[in-house]
Design a protein around this motif. Structure first.
Motif, PDB file in Angstrom:
ATOM      1  N   UNK A 298       6.595  -0.494   3.823  1.00  0.00           N
ATOM      2  CA  UNK A 298       7.824  -0.122   4.505  1.00  0.00           C
ATOM      3  C   UNK A 298       8.775  -1.312   4.435  1.00  0.00           C
ATOM      4  N   UNK A 299       9.978  -1.099   3.887  1.00  0.00           N
ATOM      5  CA  UNK A 299      10.956  -2.183   3.793  1.00  0.00           C
ATOM      6  C   UNK A 299      11.501  -2.528   5.172  1.00  0.00           C
ATOM      7  N   UNK A 300      11.555  -3.813   5.455  1.00  0.00           N
ATOM      8  CA  UNK A 300      12.169  -4.299   6.680  1.00  0.00           C
ATOM      9  C   UNK A 300      13.625  -4.585   6.348  1.00  0.00           C
ATOM     10  N   UNK A 301      14.528  -3.821   6.927  1.00  0.00           N
ATOM     11  CA  UNK A 301      15.938  -3.950   6.580  1.00  0.00           C
ATOM     12  C   UNK A 301      16.531  -5.274   7.034  1.00  0.00           C
ATOM     13  N   UNK A 302      15.907  -5.934   7.990  1.00  0.00           N
ATOM     14  CA  UNK A 302      16.449  -7.177   8.529  1.00  0.00           C
ATOM     15  C   UNK A 302      16.315  -8.341   7.555  1.00  0.00           C
ATOM     16  N   UNK A 303      15.114  -8.538   6.993  1.00  0.00           N
ATOM     17  CA  UNK A 303      14.915  -9.686   6.105  1.00  0.00           C
ATOM     18  C   UNK A 303      14.519  -9.296   4.691  1.00  0.00           C
ATOM     19  N   UNK A 304      14.458  -7.996   4.385  1.00  0.00           N
ATOM     20  CA  UNK A 304      14.174  -7.549   3.022  1.00  0.00           C
ATOM     21  C   UNK A 304      12.719  -7.637   2.619  1.00  0.00           C
ATOM     22  N   UNK A 305      11.839  -7.967   3.541  1.00  0.00           N
ATOM     23  CA  UNK A 305      10.412  -8.025   3.236  1.00  0.00           C
ATOM     24  C   UNK A 305       9.770  -6.687   3.584  1.00  0.00           C
ATOM     25  N   UNK A 306       8.560  -6.481   3.097  1.00  0.00           N
ATOM     26  CA  UNK A 306       7.856  -5.230   3.356  1.00  0.00           C
ATOM     27  C   UNK A 306       6.750  -5.441   4.389  1.00  0.00           C
ATOM     28  N   UNK A 307       6.505  -4.386   5.154  1.00  0.00           N
ATOM     29  CA  UNK A 307       5.381  -4.330   6.076  1.00  0.00           C
ATOM     30  C   UNK A 307       4.431  -3.273   5.541  1.00  0.00           C
ATOM     31  N   UNK A 308       3.146  -3.574   5.492  1.00  0.00           N
ATOM     32  CA  UNK A 308       2.145  -2.662   4.939  1.00  0.00           C
ATOM     33  C   UNK A 308       1.418  -1.976   6.088  1.00  0.00           C
ATOM     34  N   UNK A 309       1.491  -0.635   6.113  1.00  0.00           N
ATOM     35  CA  UNK A 309       0.943   0.127   7.238  1.00  0.00           C
ATOM     36  C   UNK A 309      -0.036   1.172   6.719  1.00  0.00           C
ATOM     37  N   UNK A 310      -1.189   1.277   7.387  1.00  0.00           N
ATOM     38  CA  UNK A 310      -2.226   2.245   7.032  1.00  0.00           C
ATOM     39  C   UNK A 310      -2.012   3.552   7.794  1.00  0.00           C
ATOM     40  N   UNK A 311      -2.376   4.661   7.127  1.00  0.00           N
ATOM     41  CA  UNK A 311      -2.264   5.994   7.710  1.00  0.00           C
ATOM     42  C   UNK A 311      -3.532   6.775   7.412  1.00  0.00           C
ATOM     43  N   UNK A 312      -3.764   7.810   8.219  1.00  0.00           N
ATOM     44  CA  UNK A 312      -4.880   8.726   8.016  1.00  0.00           C
ATOM     45  C   UNK A 312      -4.360  10.141   8.242  1.00  0.00           C
ATOM     46  N   UNK A 313      -4.935  11.101   7.509  1.00  0.00           N
ATOM     47  CA  UNK A 313      -4.585  12.511   7.704  1.00  0.00           C
ATOM     48  C   UNK A 313      -5.864  13.331   7.597  1.00  0.00           C
ATOM     49  N   UNK A 314      -5.863  14.489   8.256  1.00  0.00           N
ATOM     50  CA  UNK A 314      -7.055  15.327   8.313  1.00  0.00           C
ATOM     51  C   UNK A 314      -6.778  16.739   7.808  1.00  0.00           C
ATOM     52  N   UNK A 315      -7.830  17.384   7.327  1.00  0.00           N
ATOM     53  CA  UNK A 315      -7.881  18.799   6.962  1.00  0.00           C
ATOM     54  C   UNK A 315      -6.776  19.215   6.003  1.00  0.00           C
ATOM     55  N   UNK A 316      -5.931  20.180   6.364  1.00  0.00           N
ATOM     56  CA  UNK A 316      -4.935  20.716   5.432  1.00  0.00           C
ATOM     57  C   UNK A 316      -3.920  19.651   5.017  1.00  0.00           C
ATOM     58  N   UNK A 317      -3.493  18.836   5.973  1.00  0.00           N
ATOM     59  CA  UNK A 317      -2.570  17.752   5.640  1.00  0.00           C
ATOM     60  C   UNK A 317      -3.226  16.791   4.661  1.00  0.00           C
ATOM     61  N   UNK A 318      -4.512  16.510   4.859  1.00  0.00           N
ATOM     62  CA  UNK A 318      -5.246  15.638   3.941  1.00  0.00           C
ATOM     63  C   UNK A 318      -5.308  16.247   2.546  1.00  0.00           C
ATOM     64  N   UNK A 319      -5.565  17.555   2.467  1.00  0.00           N
ATOM     65  CA  UNK A 319      -5.580  18.244   1.170  1.00  0.00           C
ATOM     66  C   UNK A 319      -4.250  18.098   0.447  1.00  0.00           C
ATOM     67  N   UNK A 320      -3.161  18.348   1.160  1.00  0.00           N
ATOM     68  CA  UNK A 320      -1.837  18.283   0.547  1.00  0.00           C
ATOM     69  C   UNK A 320      -1.482  16.871   0.093  1.00  0.00           C
ATOM     70  N   UNK A 321      -1.793  15.879   0.920  1.00  0.00           N
ATOM     71  CA  UNK A 321      -1.521  14.492   0.533  1.00  0.00           C
ATOM     72  C   UNK A 321      -2.346  14.126  -0.688  1.00  0.00           C
ATOM     73  N   UNK A 322      -3.615  14.521  -0.700  1.00  0.00           N
ATOM     74  CA  UNK A 322      -4.484  14.242  -1.847  1.00  0.00           C
ATOM     75  C   UNK A 322      -3.933  14.861  -3.127  1.00  0.00           C
ATOM     76  N   UNK A 323      -3.367  16.064  -3.030  1.00  0.00           N
ATOM     77  CA  UNK A 323      -2.860  16.775  -4.199  1.00  0.00           C
ATOM     78  C   UNK A 323      -1.492  16.283  -4.672  1.00  0.00           C
ATOM     79  N   UNK A 324      -0.622  15.849  -3.749  1.00  0.00           N
ATOM     80  CA  UNK A 324       0.760  15.565  -4.116  1.00  0.00           C
ATOM     81  C   UNK A 324       1.165  14.093  -4.081  1.00  0.00           C
TER      82      UNK A 324
END
Length: 144
Positions: free
Chosen positions: A33-59
């Motif tokens: 995720x770009x930090x608009x203040x100083x132009x650096x990026x922040x790295x963030x982890x996410x998790x998804x389950x079931x149908x949302x997980x299927x769609x993320x895996x596919x797309x």
């Protein structure tokens, strides 16, 4: 309930797994995720389950792909298999997502602009592809 929203680039390929008696589908992924203040990026982890997980895996399939996520923060606890200690964390659980695909065929673009270094431990902000201009007509929306 608080709903959060981020737009970022996929840092590494999505990890897909099926767990438990109910065969729950789970994906794990990380966005820069770009930090608009100083132009650096922040790295963030996410998790998804079931149908949302299927769609993320596919797309969500290309490193460097621009993804918009809507998520809630959930408490998560588990027992460490090696120490037996109960650990408590917070997960960013994706409830909805949207993919920003370039309108032009991505295969025609220089593949080096979409590839991340293989050693993901040393990723810096200058390794990320340029951040897109969402106001331009260069993107189609793919909702999930």
């Amino acid at each position: 309930m608080q709903i959060n929203h981020h737009v970022g680039r996929l840092v590494r390929h999505v990890t897909f797994t099926v767990r438990g008696e109910n065969q729950t589908k789970i994906v794990y992924f990380k966005l820069a995720i770009n930090d608009l203040k100083d132009g650096k990026a922040t790295y963030i982890d996410y998790v998804a389950f079931n149908k949302t997980a299927d769609l993320i895996h596919d797309y969500v399939t290309e490193v460097g792909q621009v993804v918009e996520v809507q998520f809630v923060m959930r408490n998560h606890n588990y027992t460490d298999k090696t120490t037996g200690e109960k650990l408590y964390t917070i997960q960013n659980q994706v409830t909805q997502f949207r993919i920003y695909n370039p309108a032009s065929d991505t295969k025609k673009q220089d593949s080096a602009t979409l590839e991340m270094p293989q050693n993901n431990n040393n990723i810096s902000d200058k390794d990320l592809p340029p951040y897109p201009d969402f106001d331009s007509d260069d993107f189609n929306f793919v909702a999930g």
